[in-house]
Design an enzyme around this catalytic site. Structure first.
Site, mmCIF file in Angstrom:
data_model
loop_
_atom_site.group_PDB
_atom_site.id
_atom_site.type_symbol
_atom_site.label_atom_id
_atom_site.label_comp_id
_atom_site.label_asym_id
_atom_site.label_seq_id
_atom_site.Cartn_x
_atom_site.Cartn_y
_atom_site.Cartn_z
ATOM 1 N N ASP A 11 0.877 -1.159 0.000
ATOM 2 C CA ASP A 11 0.000 0.000 0.000
ATOM 3 C C ASP A 11 0.924 1.222 0.000
ATOM 4 O O ASP A 11 2.137 1.089 0.222
ATOM 5 C CB ASP A 11 -0.888 -0.025 1.246
ATOM 6 C CG ASP A 11 -1.782 1.197 1.357
ATOM 7 O OD1 ASP A 11 -2.316 1.636 0.326
ATOM 8 O OD2 ASP A 11 -1.943 1.713 2.478
ATOM 9 N N ASP A 13 -0.087 5.039 1.194
ATOM 10 C CA ASP A 13 -0.286 5.926 2.344
ATOM 11 C C ASP A 13 -0.241 5.136 3.651
ATOM 12 O O ASP A 13 -1.014 4.202 3.840
ATOM 13 C CB ASP A 13 -1.633 6.650 2.240
ATOM 14 C CG ASP A 13 -1.670 7.608 1.054
ATOM 15 O OD1 ASP A 13 -0.583 8.001 0.598
ATOM 16 O OD2 ASP A 13 -2.772 7.946 0.599
#
Length: 227
Positions: A11, A13
């Site tokens: 991922d 963020d």
């Protein structure tokens, strides 16, 4: 038994860098403009969630989800994104989270392909600011993803783009919706943060991500998965 890992998918963020506060500031300003107050506790619900779905959650919070047309909502989301992109100008290579560069280097040293599964349509801008454009072999295009996390679509797309079977791939996430998406895809889930239920390997922060321990835990998980 072949325990070979075929891919690692990150991922963005909260894992590669922390732009969650920028998102929060931009959403908070937009919410205030329509008379809705949100705080950082509420903002936790927006992590890993797409832009339009985040807007719906905010409007629901203020009981205003039926007060705007789809066109108006799209304009609101675009306005939020402009503010967010303006805040992103503050981002530099120094904002890569602790331990991530080392982890990426170890994975690359083993010749494993690395993917990115972020619902952010600004992923390219963020990676460029962090000087990490060349770190990933495949970046799932958030604009083409129809179903947001916790749906597994984006992780399955990343695995396909990397030529990896999900059961032979590792996903790394910091949000509950992301962990749920990884597990729904059939991948091994690495969680970064507290209280991430369902993670197969969990650490409090990125500087605790130990590649050797992740591989060891993955191998144990795989044995149990294919019994």
């Amino acid at each position: 038994m072949n325990n070979k890992i075929e891919a690692v998918v990150f991922d963005l963020d909260g894992v590669i860098t922390d732009t969650a506060h920028f998102h929060y500031l931009a959403w908070k300003q937009l919410a205030a403009e329509v008379g809705i107050t949100i705080d950082e506790v509420f903002n936790e619900r927006l992590k890993g969630v797409s832009r339009m779905d985040s807007l719906e959650l905010i409007l629901q919070e203020g009981n205003r989800e039926n007060d705007f047309t789809l066109t108006e909502k799209e304009e609101m989301a675009a306005k939020k994104n402009l503010h967010y992109c303006d805040l992103l100008k503050q981002l530099t290579a120094n904002d890569v989270l602790p331990g991530i560069l080392e982890l990426l280097a170890k994975i690359k040293a083993e010749g494993l392909p690395i993917g990115l599964a972020s619902v952010s349509k600004n992923a390219g801008t963020v990676l460029k600011a962090l000087e990490l454009e060349d770190a990933f072999n495949f970046i799932a295009d958030a604009a083409k993803i129809k179903r947001s996390k916790p749906d597994p679509e984006i992780f399955l797309t990343a695995c396909e783009g990397l030529g990896a079977a999900p059961v032979r791939a590792i996903g790394i996430e910091d949000a509950a919706a992301g962990i749920e998406a990884i597990k729904a895809s059939g991948m091994f889930a690495v969680g970064v943060g507290k209280s991430l239920q369902g993670a197969d390997y969990l650490v409090d922060s990125t500087n605790q991500l130990d590649w050797d321990k992740i591989k060891e835990t993955y191998e144990e998980w795989l044995k149990n998965s294919i019994k």
